[in-house]
Scaffold this motif. Structure first.
Motif, PDB file in Angstrom:
ATOM      1  N   LEU A 227       4.442 -37.926 -15.140  1.00 13.09           N
ATOM      2  CA  LEU A 227       4.008 -39.319 -15.040  1.00 13.09           C
ATOM      3  C   LEU A 227       4.924 -40.242 -15.838  1.00 13.09           C
ATOM      4  N   ASP A 228       5.405 -39.781 -16.989  1.00 13.80           N
ATOM      5  CA  ASP A 228       6.371 -40.577 -17.753  1.00 13.80           C
ATOM      6  C   ASP A 228       7.649 -40.777 -16.946  1.00 13.80           C
ATOM      7  N   THR A 229       8.121 -39.697 -16.313  1.00 15.12           N
ATOM      8  CA  THR A 229       9.323 -39.784 -15.485  1.00 15.12           C
ATOM      9  C   THR A 229       9.087 -40.711 -14.295  1.00 15.12           C
TER      10      THR A 229
ATOM     11  N   ARG B 196      -0.926 -48.337 -12.052  1.00  9.78           N
ATOM     12  CA  ARG B 196      -1.761 -47.164 -11.749  1.00  9.78           C
ATOM     13  C   ARG B 196      -1.208 -45.902 -12.401  1.00  9.78           C
ATOM     14  N   THR B 197       0.115 -45.780 -12.472  1.00 10.84           N
ATOM     15  CA  THR B 197       0.732 -44.622 -13.127  1.00 10.84           C
ATOM     16  C   THR B 197       0.387 -44.606 -14.612  1.00 10.84           C
TER      17      THR B 197
ATOM     18  N   GLU C  44       0.228 -31.311 -20.203  1.00  8.95           N
ATOM     19  CA  GLU C  44       1.506 -31.729 -20.783  1.00  8.95           C
ATOM     20  C   GLU C  44       2.568 -31.897 -19.699  1.00  8.95           C
ATOM     21  N   LEU C  45       2.579 -30.999 -18.742  1.00  6.57           N
ATOM     22  CA  LEU C  45       3.522 -31.111 -17.626  1.00  6.57           C
ATOM     23  C   LEU C  45       3.226 -32.364 -16.804  1.00  6.57           C
ATOM     24  N   ALA C  46       1.949 -32.620 -16.540  1.00  6.16           N
ATOM     25  CA  ALA C  46       1.576 -33.805 -15.768  1.00  6.16           C
ATOM     26  C   ALA C  46       1.963 -35.081 -16.512  1.00  6.16           C
ATOM     27  N   VAL C  47       1.749 -35.116 -17.832  1.00  2.89           N
ATOM     28  CA  VAL C  47       2.138 -36.294 -18.622  1.00  2.89           C
ATOM     29  C   VAL C  47       3.648 -36.501 -18.538  1.00  2.89           C
TER      30      VAL C  47
ATOM     31  N   GLY D  90      -2.831 -42.241 -19.005  1.00  2.00           N
ATOM     32  CA  GLY D  90      -3.838 -42.319 -20.067  1.00  2.00           C
ATOM     33  C   GLY D  90      -5.003 -41.380 -19.811  1.00  2.00           C
ATOM     34  N   ASP D  91      -5.434 -41.289 -18.558  1.00  2.00           N
ATOM     35  CA  ASP D  91      -6.537 -40.381 -18.210  1.00  2.00           C
ATOM     36  C   ASP D  91      -6.140 -38.924 -18.437  1.00  2.00           C
ATOM     37  N   VAL D  92      -4.930 -38.561 -18.020  1.00  2.00           N
ATOM     38  CA  VAL D  92      -4.471 -37.183 -18.205  1.00  2.00           C
ATOM     39  C   VAL D  92      -4.294 -36.889 -19.694  1.00  2.00           C
ATOM     40  N   ASP D  93      -3.796 -37.867 -20.433  1.00  2.00           N
ATOM     41  CA  ASP D  93      -3.625 -37.691 -21.870  1.00  2.00           C
ATOM     42  C   ASP D  93      -4.970 -37.448 -22.557  1.00  2.00           C
ATOM     43  N   ALA D  94      -6.023 -38.124 -22.101  1.00  2.00           N
ATOM     44  CA  ALA D  94      -7.362 -37.909 -22.665  1.00  2.00           C
ATOM     45  C   ALA D  94      -7.846 -36.484 -22.396  1.00  2.00           C
ATOM     46  N   VAL D  95      -7.606 -35.985 -21.186  1.00  2.00           N
ATOM     47  CA  VAL D  95      -7.984 -34.608 -20.863  1.00  2.00           C
ATOM     48  C   VAL D  95      -7.190 -33.641 -21.738  1.00  2.00           C
ATOM     49  N   ARG D  96      -5.917 -33.943 -21.959  1.00  2.00           N
ATOM     50  CA  ARG D  96      -5.074 -33.087 -22.789  1.00  2.00           C
ATOM     51  C   ARG D  96      -5.590 -33.063 -24.221  1.00  2.00           C
ATOM     52  N   ARG D  97      -5.991 -34.216 -24.746  1.00  2.00           N
ATOM     53  CA  ARG D  97      -6.536 -34.265 -26.113  1.00  2.00           C
ATOM     54  C   ARG D  97      -7.797 -33.425 -26.220  1.00  2.00           C
ATOM     55  N   ASP D  98      -8.645 -33.459 -25.196  1.00  2.00           N
ATOM     56  CA  ASP D  98      -9.854 -32.632 -25.203  1.00  2.00           C
ATOM     57  C   ASP D  98      -9.498 -31.147 -25.251  1.00  2.00           C
TER      58      ASP D  98
END
Length: 186
Positions: free
Chosen positions: A65-67, A26-27, A59-62, A32-40
């Motif tokens: 989530l990576d951590t 789920r993480t 970027e902070l959320a990504v 991936g969902d947050v990354d898509a919003v960031r790309r937009d």
């Protein structure tokens, strides 16, 4: 009146190992969902402060989530699983010290008895603070002496909130170790 759904039947309980795997999945999906919003947000107008703010938050959320993914991976590696003892996933030899390179070497705990002014620290906390194990743990009165001056009010507010309002002590501050190196504590 019918009873709520959760009262009619218990929710299925996953074994701990499967639950961690599910959290990791789920993480990754959320990342991936947050990354898509960031790309937009990147493709949009660079001069718009609202979009710059949105991109920075993404970027902070990504990053978080990576951590989180790394921490969950460490949690999964530490859970007993069906593999043979002494072996790690993929057939590799398990490390001799499970704390080496993991969060376990960076997490410590302390307890302060406010009635007796006694305190106890975990071995990890002594290591984080750079103090010898045979030294006495710092009291709440002495703790500010190892903080950076600008972080001392943060600790004071946490202790006051705990004592006056009964709030849990939760915050972040930086310490100066005896070797003059700095560390961040949360």
């Amino acid at each position: 009146m019918p009873s709520p759904l959760f009262a009619d039947r218990p929710a299925p309980q996953l074994p701990a190992h499967d639950a961690v795997d599910d959290l990791i999945h789920r993480t990754r999906r959320l990342r991936g969902d947050v990354d898509a919003v960031r790309r937009d947000a990147v493709m949009s107008d660079e001069d718009d402060p609202q979009l710059r703010w949105q991109r920075a938050l993404c970027e902070l959320a990504v990053h978080h989530l990576d951590t989180l993914g790394e921490h969950l991976g460490q949690l999964r590696a530490g859970l007993p699983g069906p593999r043979a003892e002494g072996s790690a996933p993929g057939g590799e030899e398990a490390p001799k010290d499970p704390k080496a390179g993991s969060l376990l070497s960076r997490v410590g705990s302390a307890e302060w008895n406010l009635l007796t002014d006694e305190s106890s620290w975990s071995e990890e906390l002594y290591e984080i603070f750079g103090r010898p194990l045979d030294s006495a743990p710092l009291s709440l009165d002495d703790l500010p002496s190892v903080l950076l001056p600008e972080d001392q009010p943060v600790l004071t507010a946490m202790v006051t909130g705990c004592l006056v309002d009964g709030r849990p002590m939760d915050g972040e501050f930086r310490i100066v170790r005896p070797t003059a190196t700095r560390a961040r504590c949360t």
